[in-house]
Design a protein around this motif. Structure first.
Motif, PDB file in Angstrom:
ATOM      1  N   ALA A  19       0.814  -1.215   0.000  1.00  0.00           N
ATOM      2  CA  ALA A  19       0.000   0.000   0.000  1.00  0.00           C
ATOM      3  C   ALA A  19       0.849   1.267   0.000  1.00  0.00           C
ATOM      4  O   ALA A  19       0.331   2.358  -0.182  1.00  0.00           O
ATOM      5  CB  ALA A  19      -0.918  -0.003   1.209  1.00  0.00           C
ATOM      6  N   GLN A  20       2.138   1.141   0.228  1.00  0.00           N
ATOM      7  CA  GLN A  20       2.991   2.323   0.232  1.00  0.00           C
ATOM      8  C   GLN A  20       3.074   2.892  -1.186  1.00  0.00           C
ATOM      9  O   GLN A  20       3.343   2.171  -2.137  1.00  0.00           O
ATOM     10  CB  GLN A  20       4.394   1.963   0.729  1.00  0.00           C
ATOM     11  N   HIS A  21       2.864   4.214  -1.298  1.00  0.00           N
ATOM     12  CA  HIS A  21       2.924   4.844  -2.618  1.00  0.00           C
ATOM     13  C   HIS A  21       3.015   6.360  -2.473  1.00  0.00           C
ATOM     14  O   HIS A  21       2.821   6.907  -1.386  1.00  0.00           O
ATOM     15  CB  HIS A  21       1.698   4.474  -3.452  1.00  0.00           C
ATOM     16  N   PHE A  22       3.326   7.012  -3.591  1.00  0.00           N
ATOM     17  CA  PHE A  22       3.378   8.465  -3.658  1.00  0.00           C
ATOM     18  C   PHE A  22       2.151   8.994  -4.406  1.00  0.00           C
ATOM     19  O   PHE A  22       1.683   8.372  -5.369  1.00  0.00           O
ATOM     20  CB  PHE A  22       4.642   8.939  -4.376  1.00  0.00           C
ATOM     21  N   GLU A  23       1.664  10.142  -3.964  1.00  0.00           N
ATOM     22  CA  GLU A  23       0.583  10.835  -4.668  1.00  0.00           C
ATOM     23  C   GLU A  23       1.022  12.266  -4.960  1.00  0.00           C
ATOM     24  O   GLU A  23       1.701  12.895  -4.144  1.00  0.00           O
ATOM     25  CB  GLU A  23      -0.690  10.853  -3.814  1.00  0.00           C
ATOM     26  N   VAL A  24       0.632  12.770  -6.108  1.00  0.00           N
ATOM     27  CA  VAL A  24       0.881  14.164  -6.478  1.00  0.00           C
ATOM     28  C   VAL A  24      -0.464  14.878  -6.499  1.00  0.00           C
ATOM     29  O   VAL A  24      -1.416  14.420  -7.159  1.00  0.00           O
ATOM     30  CB  VAL A  24       1.571  14.272  -7.851  1.00  0.00           C
ATOM     31  N   VAL A  25      -0.548  15.978  -5.755  1.00  0.00           N
ATOM     32  CA  VAL A  25      -1.831  16.643  -5.537  1.00  0.00           C
ATOM     33  C   VAL A  25      -1.729  18.114  -5.918  1.00  0.00           C
ATOM     34  O   VAL A  25      -0.777  18.809  -5.522  1.00  0.00           O
ATOM     35  CB  VAL A  25      -2.257  16.528  -4.056  1.00  0.00           C
ATOM     36  N   VAL A  82       2.312   7.950   1.155  1.00  0.00           N
ATOM     37  CA  VAL A  82       1.434   7.149   2.002  1.00  0.00           C
ATOM     38  C   VAL A  82       2.201   5.892   2.390  1.00  0.00           C
ATOM     39  O   VAL A  82       2.549   5.073   1.538  1.00  0.00           O
ATOM     40  CB  VAL A  82       0.133   6.776   1.277  1.00  0.00           C
ATOM     41  N   GLY A  83       2.497   5.749   3.670  1.00  0.00           N
ATOM     42  CA  GLY A  83       3.324   4.655   4.136  1.00  0.00           C
ATOM     43  C   GLY A  83       2.537   3.542   4.780  1.00  0.00           C
ATOM     44  O   GLY A  83       1.310   3.436   4.644  1.00  0.00           O
ATOM     45  N   LYS A  84       3.248   2.699   5.512  1.00  0.00           N
ATOM     46  CA  LYS A  84       2.619   1.601   6.223  1.00  0.00           C
ATOM     47  C   LYS A  84       1.631   2.134   7.258  1.00  0.00           C
ATOM     48  O   LYS A  84       1.851   3.169   7.855  1.00  0.00           O
ATOM     49  CB  LYS A  84       3.678   0.756   6.929  1.00  0.00           C
ATOM     50  N   ARG A  85       0.565   1.393   7.427  1.00  0.00           N
ATOM     51  CA  ARG A  85      -0.475   1.745   8.406  1.00  0.00           C
ATOM     52  C   ARG A  85      -1.013   3.155   8.168  1.00  0.00           C
ATOM     53  O   ARG A  85      -1.397   3.859   9.087  1.00  0.00           O
ATOM     54  CB  ARG A  85       0.057   1.604   9.833  1.00  0.00           C
ATOM     55  N   ALA A  86      -1.008   3.576   6.901  1.00  0.00           N
ATOM     56  CA  ALA A  86      -1.605   4.842   6.456  1.00  0.00           C
ATOM     57  C   ALA A  86      -0.934   6.073   7.055  1.00  0.00           C
ATOM     58  O   ALA A  86      -1.557   7.126   7.184  1.00  0.00           O
ATOM     59  CB  ALA A  86      -3.105   4.866   6.753  1.00  0.00           C
ATOM     60  N   LEU A 139       6.554  26.840   1.974  1.00  0.00           N
ATOM     61  CA  LEU A 139       6.973  25.443   1.908  1.00  0.00           C
ATOM     62  C   LEU A 139       6.544  24.773   3.210  1.00  0.00           C
ATOM     63  O   LEU A 139       6.990  25.153   4.291  1.00  0.00           O
ATOM     64  CB  LEU A 139       8.488  25.341   1.719  1.00  0.00           C
ATOM     65  N   PHE A 140       5.678  23.782   3.066  1.00  0.00           N
ATOM     66  CA  PHE A 140       5.102  23.087   4.216  1.00  0.00           C
ATOM     67  C   PHE A 140       5.594  21.645   4.232  1.00  0.00           C
ATOM     68  O   PHE A 140       5.511  20.935   3.226  1.00  0.00           O
ATOM     69  CB  PHE A 140       3.574  23.141   4.127  1.00  0.00           C
ATOM     70  N   ALA A 141       6.138  21.203   5.359  1.00  0.00           N
ATOM     71  CA  ALA A 141       6.553  19.808   5.548  1.00  0.00           C
ATOM     72  C   ALA A 141       5.738  19.240   6.698  1.00  0.00           C
ATOM     73  O   ALA A 141       5.841  19.724   7.838  1.00  0.00           O
ATOM     74  CB  ALA A 141       8.046  19.717   5.853  1.00  0.00           C
ATOM     75  N   GLY A 142       4.922  18.236   6.401  1.00  0.00           N
ATOM     76  CA  GLY A 142       4.009  17.749   7.419  1.00  0.00           C
ATOM     77  C   GLY A 142       4.031  16.243   7.578  1.00  0.00           C
ATOM     78  O   GLY A 142       4.470  15.500   6.696  1.00  0.00           O
ATOM     79  N   TYR A 143       3.547  15.809   8.722  1.00  0.00           N
ATOM     80  CA  TYR A 143       3.401  14.386   9.043  1.00  0.00           C
ATOM     81  C   TYR A 143       1.982  14.177   9.543  1.00  0.00           C
ATOM     82  O   TYR A 143       1.410  15.039  10.218  1.00  0.00           O
ATOM     83  CB  TYR A 143       4.410  13.981  10.121  1.00  0.00           C
ATOM     84  N   GLY A 144       1.409  13.013   9.203  1.00  0.00           N
ATOM     85  CA  GLY A 144       0.055  12.772   9.665  1.00  0.00           C
ATOM     86  C   GLY A 144      -0.420  11.368   9.403  1.00  0.00           C
ATOM     87  O   GLY A 144       0.369  10.419   9.310  1.00  0.00           O
ATOM     88  N   HIS A 145      -1.748  11.246   9.225  1.00  0.00           N
ATOM     89  CA  HIS A 145      -2.355   9.922   9.095  1.00  0.00           C
ATOM     90  C   HIS A 145      -3.566  10.011   8.171  1.00  0.00           C
ATOM     91  O   HIS A 145      -4.248  11.036   8.104  1.00  0.00           O
ATOM     92  CB  HIS A 145      -2.781   9.402  10.467  1.00  0.00           C
ATOM     93  N   ARG A 146      -3.825   8.906   7.470  1.00  0.00           N
ATOM     94  CA  ARG A 146      -5.005   8.791   6.616  1.00  0.00           C
ATOM     95  C   ARG A 146      -6.009   7.860   7.287  1.00  0.00           C
ATOM     96  O   ARG A 146      -5.675   6.740   7.681  1.00  0.00           O
ATOM     97  CB  ARG A 146      -4.620   8.263   5.239  1.00  0.00           C
ATOM     98  N   PHE A 147      -7.239   8.316   7.380  1.00  0.00           N
ATOM     99  CA  PHE A 147      -8.309   7.548   7.998  1.00  0.00           C
ATOM    100  C   PHE A 147      -9.344   7.171   6.940  1.00  0.00           C
ATOM    101  O   PHE A 147      -9.598   7.935   6.008  1.00  0.00           O
ATOM    102  CB  PHE A 147      -8.995   8.355   9.103  1.00  0.00           C
ATOM    103  N   GLY A 148      -9.980   6.023   7.128  1.00  0.00           N
ATOM    104  CA  GLY A 148     -11.050   5.610   6.244  1.00  0.00           C
ATOM    105  C   GLY A 148     -10.556   4.786   5.074  1.00  0.00           C
ATOM    106  O   GLY A 148      -9.366   4.731   4.766  1.00  0.00           O
ATOM    107  N   GLU A 149     -11.513   4.140   4.385  1.00  0.00           N
ATOM    108  CA  GLU A 149     -11.223   3.318   3.224  1.00  0.00           C
ATOM    109  C   GLU A 149     -12.292   3.556   2.174  1.00  0.00           C
ATOM    110  O   GLU A 149     -13.301   4.206   2.414  1.00  0.00           O
ATOM    111  CB  GLU A 149     -11.182   1.838   3.611  1.00  0.00           C
ATOM    112  N   GLY A 150     -12.053   3.003   0.987  1.00  0.00           N
ATOM    113  CA  GLY A 150     -13.031   3.123  -0.075  1.00  0.00           C
ATOM    114  C   GLY A 150     -13.025   4.500  -0.708  1.00  0.00           C
ATOM    115  O   GLY A 150     -11.992   5.164  -0.799  1.00  0.00           O
ATOM    116  N   LEU A 151     -14.189   4.960  -1.136  1.00  0.00           N
ATOM    117  CA  LEU A 151     -14.275   6.245  -1.832  1.00  0.00           C
ATOM    118  C   LEU A 151     -13.994   7.421  -0.903  1.00  0.00           C
ATOM    119  O   LEU A 151     -13.474   8.446  -1.320  1.00  0.00           O
ATOM    120  CB  LEU A 151     -15.660   6.398  -2.463  1.00  0.00           C
ATOM    121  N   TRP A 152     -14.378   7.300   0.359  1.00  0.00           N
ATOM    122  CA  TRP A 152     -14.180   8.399   1.303  1.00  0.00           C
ATOM    123  C   TRP A 152     -13.016   8.088   2.246  1.00  0.00           C
ATOM    124  O   TRP A 152     -12.977   7.031   2.868  1.00  0.00           O
ATOM    125  CB  TRP A 152     -15.444   8.619   2.146  1.00  0.00           C
TER     126      TRP A 152
END
Length: 247
Positions: A19-25, A82-86, A139-152
């Motif tokens: 599940a680890q991957h990069f996203e460009v936003v 997006v790393g391990k355990r979101a 320039l913003f450098a941040g750490y955090g977490h992703r919650f939820g699955e699916g479309l939302w």
């Protein structure tokens, strides 16, 4: 068949790694900006002068670091890991055109006489408002977490932000002394770098998202002023807009 059954626990363990991957936003956001601190003011006055009764221009706001929010606009591009355990890591480069607002309650006019080489200062009640416009790269450098699955799902991030201001100007208008007009359009010196703390939230539905962030300044916008005691006014920025994942 048994050997495939034995592989199932290994596949379950391998899933987070895959599940680890990069996203460009990309993001685009209107913003509200204002100043806080003991020397940020809701109201101020205009300084202007005239020569033998003739106004020569050059009016300016005594303290343009206003507590009232003004509406601006910003754009940004971020790389999100997006790393391990979101878990999330982000680098975000942004541009913001910001403006703060100050209500004007008086005009201080100095009328100089060439003949006597003296000036007479008169203060008048006034109305109107001035805006302090600025252009900023952050320039913003941040750490955090992703919650939820699916479309939302939801990203929550926090971390430091470095901002540089490379252009600022004040502008405004109003009236004083029984309908006379005051106008200001004055270039202001930039105060350079500001260190900020930023919190950032994005609600995702597929590739599209709604992004909200808040930044609070740690360096006074008036720290570069010469003479007198250090004056403290700290920039605040609230962004609220849209985001889109390119991959």
């Amino acid at each position: 068949m048994k050997k495939y059954i034995y592989l199932l626990p290994l596949l379950a363990l391998a899933r987070p790694a895959c599940a680890q991957h990069f996203e460009v936003v990309e993001r685009a956001a209107p913003n509200l900006s204002w100043y806080s601190g003991p020397d940020a003011n809701s109201t101020s006055f205009i300084n202007r002068s005239s020569d033998d009764g003739v106004y020569k221009g050059g009016a300016y706001t005594n303290s343009p670091y206003g507590r009232h929010a003004g509406l601006g606009l910003g754009l940004g591009l971020r790389a999100l890991y997006v790393g391990k355990r979101a878990g999330l890591l982000v680098i975000d480069l942004g541009y913001d055109w910001q403006r703060t607002r100050t209500d004007i309650v008086a005009v201080s006019n100095v009328d100089w006489s060439r003949q006597s080489q003296t000036g007479t200062q008169t203060q008048y009640a006034a109305d109107g408002e001035t805006f302090l416009h600025s252009q900023n790269i952050s320039l913003f450098a941040g750490y955090g977490h992703r919650f939820g699955e699916g479309l939302w799902h939801f990203d929550i991030l926090a971390g430091p932000e470095i901002t540089t201001t490379f252009g600022s100007r004040e502008s405004g208008e109003g009236t004083f002394n029984n309908g006379r007009t005051w106008v200001t359009d004055t270039r202001r010196s930039s105060f350079g770098l500001d260190g900020r703390l930023r919190g950032d939230f994005t609600a995702w539905h597929g590739r599209a998202g709604i992004n909200i962030s808040y930044s609070t300044g740690l360096i006074s916008a008036q720290s570069g002023l010469l003479g007198g005691p250090l004056r403290k006014s700290f920039g605040q920025v609230l962004r609220f807009g849209i985001a889109y994942r390119l991959n």
